[in-house]
Design an enzyme around this catalytic site. Structure first.
Site, mmCIF file in Angstrom:
data_model
loop_
_atom_site.group_PDB
_atom_site.id
_atom_site.type_symbol
_atom_site.label_atom_id
_atom_site.label_comp_id
_atom_site.label_asym_id
_atom_site.label_seq_id
_atom_site.Cartn_x
_atom_site.Cartn_y
_atom_site.Cartn_z
ATOM 1 N N ASP A 1 0.872 -1.222 0.151
ATOM 2 C CA ASP A 1 -0.023 -0.044 0.003
ATOM 3 C C ASP A 1 1.121 1.289 -0.112
ATOM 4 O O ASP A 1 1.385 1.462 0.915
ATOM 5 C CB ASP A 1 -1.095 0.176 1.351
ATOM 6 N N ASP B 1 -3.294 1.368 7.068
ATOM 7 C CA ASP B 1 -2.476 1.139 5.914
ATOM 8 C C ASP B 1 -1.948 -0.453 5.864
ATOM 9 O O ASP B 1 -2.129 -0.926 4.725
ATOM 10 C CB ASP B 1 -1.271 2.011 6.072
ATOM 11 N N GLU C 1 -1.447 -1.714 -5.955
ATOM 12 C CA GLU C 1 -2.536 -1.084 -6.438
ATOM 13 C C GLU C 1 -2.317 0.032 -7.669
ATOM 14 O O GLU C 1 -1.098 0.418 -7.375
ATOM 15 C CB GLU C 1 -3.010 -0.148 -5.019
#
Length: 393
Positions: free
Chosen positions: A192, A356, A276
């Site tokens: 992340d 997170d 991502e």
């Protein structure tokens, strides 16, 4: 796979002058060719072919008094300038026709001698070579000193000589590099990316954000203020411009070095890497634009992708709309909203999440789902380089 190997070169004063001629001649040929095609289009004439363009702006131009100096540089440099223009036109036409992915490409533009970055390219036809003594031999320029940090894996197919805004010279070699598979490992990681921490991994590790630009702001502001006080067109202003460029170059070099080392470590330790697919361009239009650019996410993800492909790792991108931060990694429930100031939250199931770390765990789980889908639908594709995972309705 083709890779670029960049090395620092140190041309002598005479070689710098020869390179300046090469930069100028390549720029002139490019601009002459662009002007010829624009004039043909404006006059309703047919599109000027590549061969005809080469005859006009190189072969015939050398025989005229106005362009006789084009013969002072290697003809390959001039031909590669035309190749760059042809590539620009192909990309432009493909973009107009909707055949090219990504944002729309504008029509080719004229090159300026005031551009702080200048480059020329030599192919094998130019007969450039790396000498036994480790120097780079370039036609009509000579043997240039090179500072080698590593050996080239194969014979280069081309070399691009670049002078950057800070006045440094680099040689960029294109080489064919074979795969170097790493020993298989059971490690898997979801990443992340963020601003408070540069990266949070699904195993709980948090990588601090170096904030290279923010740390160098004081020095940059001082150099920029000194530049603003210099008279335009003066020699002192030129020196101040170079000082500012060098300060920015130090920041860019440090950021690139950090991304290389971190991406190499992650690829070595993990068989599967999931990230991502962030919309950096959209985030760069927000009030966080400066911090987003300073983080350099796109550069880092690009390094992960090519290193995974070369070293036999599995690299997966999940859809940017996947609610990684709002989804509970324990029960799968999705919260209605999750403001950025919420760093920890409690799910109705009782699980307490670090925002997170929870997002990284969900990203890894979504990546596993993509791998399963690819294995079921396209078993012949060993390396996943994409995927779309959206929450169930």
């Amino acid at each position: 796979m083709q890779l670029r190997y960049n090395v620092r070169i140190y041309p002598s004063p005479g070689q710098r002058q020869a390179l300046a001629k090469a930069f100028g001649c390549a720029r002139t040929v490019y601009n002459d060719a662009l002007r010829a095609r624009e004039q043909a289009h404006a006059g309703g004439l047919p599109y000027v072919s590549d061969a005809e363009l080469s005859r006009r702006v190189i072969t015939w131009a050398k025989k005229t008094p106005e362009r006789a100096w084009l013969g002072e540089v290697s003809v390959v440099v001039l031909q590669q300038a035309l190749a760059d223009l042809n590539s620009a036109y192909r990309n432009f036409f493909s973009s107009l026709a909707g055949k090219r992915k990504g944002p729309r490409v504008a029509a080719p533009r004229y090159r300026s001698k005031r551009d702080r970055r200048q480059a020329v390219r030599f192919t094998r036809n130019a007969r450039f070579q790396v000498t036994a003594g480790g120097k780079l031999r370039l036609p009509k320029i000579g043997d240039v000193d090179v500072r080698w940090s590593r050996d080239l894996p194969s014979e280069p197919s081309s070399v691009t000589v670049v002078k950057d805004a800070a006045g440094r010279y680099f040689a960029s070699f294109v080489v064919e590099a074979g795969d170097e598979p790493l020993p298989e490992t059971a490690g898997e990681v979801g990443i992340d990316l963020g601003l408070t921490h540069f990266a949070v991994l699904s195993d709980g590790r948090k990588i601090g954000n170096p904030r290279f630009l923010r740390r160098a702001e004081r020095r940059l502001k001082k150099a920029q203020r000194a530049l603003s006080r210099k008279a335009k067109g003066s020699s002192n202003r030129e020196k101040a411009v170079v000082k500012v460029a060098r300060a920015h170059a130090r920041v860019a070099d440090a950021r690139r070095d950090f991304a290389h080392k971190l991406s190499a470590q992650i690829i070595r330790e993990n068989q599967t890497v999931v990230v991502e697919d962030l919309c950096v361009k959209g985030l760069a239009r927000t009030k966080l634009a400066k911090s987003v650019h300073d983080a350099g996410w796109s550069q880092f993800v690009g390094m992960l992708a090519y290193k995974a492909a070369r070293h036999g790792r599995l690299f997966v991108r999940i859809d940017r709309w996947f609610p990684s931060s709002k989804m509970c990694s324990a029960c799968g429930a999705v919260a209605d909203s999750m403001p950025l100031d919420v760093r920890t939250w409690t799910c109705p199931c009782g699980a307490v999440h670090d925002r997170d770390v929870n997002a990284a765990i969900n990203i890894l789980a979504a990546g596993r789902a993509v791998i399963i889908e690819l294995a079921a639908g396209r078993a012949d594709r060993p390396n996943a380089c994409g995927g779309t995972v959206r929450p169930a309705a």
